[in-house]
Write an enzyme that holds these catalytic residues in place. Structure first.
Site, mmCIF file in Angstrom:
data_model
loop_
_atom_site.group_PDB
_atom_site.id
_atom_site.type_symbol
_atom_site.label_atom_id
_atom_site.label_comp_id
_atom_site.label_asym_id
_atom_site.label_seq_id
_atom_site.Cartn_x
_atom_site.Cartn_y
_atom_site.Cartn_z
ATOM 1 N N SER A 175 -17.225 5.940 8.871
ATOM 2 C CA SER A 175 -18.665 6.236 8.818
ATOM 3 C C SER A 175 -18.905 7.728 9.061
ATOM 4 O O SER A 175 -19.398 8.111 10.109
ATOM 5 C CB SER A 175 -19.445 5.358 9.796
ATOM 6 O OG SER A 175 -18.859 5.315 11.074
ATOM 7 N N GLY A 231 -6.953 7.302 10.715
ATOM 8 C CA GLY A 231 -5.762 7.576 11.519
ATOM 9 C C GLY A 231 -6.054 8.008 12.933
ATOM 10 O O GLY A 231 -5.130 8.305 13.693
ATOM 11 N N SER A 232 -7.316 8.043 13.311
ATOM 12 C CA SER A 232 -7.668 8.489 14.670
ATOM 13 C C SER A 232 -7.319 7.456 15.725
ATOM 14 O O SER A 232 -7.180 7.783 16.898
ATOM 15 C CB SER A 232 -9.158 8.838 14.751
ATOM 16 O OG SER A 232 -9.951 7.701 14.483
#
Length: 194
Positions: A107, A36-37
């Protein structure tokens, strides 16, 4: 190397030839950050802008590789590491053809991202930290993943019950709480050493 593998690299079109024909160098731009960034949204916007400038670019993100290439992997730490490794190998092949590969993957560990850097190589690996506060990521959560994680329906969800290790020295940091998608994509493109 296995006995039955015979590399033909010397017979193929060389990277320098491809980059000369493309008019730019290849690179792997690794966008990392919480779910969601804005990683995928920024990557898609940057790909469109690069394409319009005549740059050979391609987005690889979690959803489009897990649907095919990595469809056999789950979300355990071991599977996430393998997912990242496979994507790094594919991204490296694209970069060697002169493409700018925009990879958007959570990641979450530095070790995972170091594996990518080791596979891709230091000249081609550009780590971009999409730095967005958790509360904003939760507000943007179009898939409802954070709500499910908070309800205990998803275990080991990064940012909730599994840690995210922020990059220590990224090529670029995008603080998306104060940037529009277009501004973030423009900052990314302006920073690329093409």
């Amino acid at each position: 190397m296995a006995e039955n593998i015979y590399p033909i690299e010397d017979q193929l079109v060389q990277r320098s030839e491809r980059e000369a024909a493309n008019g730019h160098r290849g690179a792997v731009v690794w966008l990392t950050g919480l779910s969601g960034s804005g990683k995928s949204t920024i990557a898609a916007a940057a790909e469109r802008k690069l394409f319009e400038r005549g740059v050979f670019a391609r987005v690889l993100d979690g959803d489009n590789v897990r649907d095919g290439l990595n469809g056999n992997l789950g979300f355990s730490l071991e599977d996430r590491c393998e997912n990242t490794r496979r994507v790094a190998e594919v991204a490296k092949l694209f970069a060697q053809t002169g493409a700018v590969v925009l990879c958007s993957f959570v990641s979450p560990t530095r070790a995972m991202r170091q594996t990518v850097a080791d596979i891709v190589g230091p000249d081609d690996f550009l780590e971009v930290f999409v730095n967005t506060p958790l509360e904003i990521c939760e507000q943007r959560d179009v898939k409802g993943l954070y709500a499910k994680a908070r309800a205990g329906e998803i275990k080991n969800f990064t940012g909730i019950d599994s840690p995210y290790e922020a990059p220590e020295n990224p090529f670029l940091e995008l603080r998306t709480a104060n940037l529009t998608v277009e501004e973030a994509a423009n900052q990314l493109i302006e920073a690329l050493p093409l």
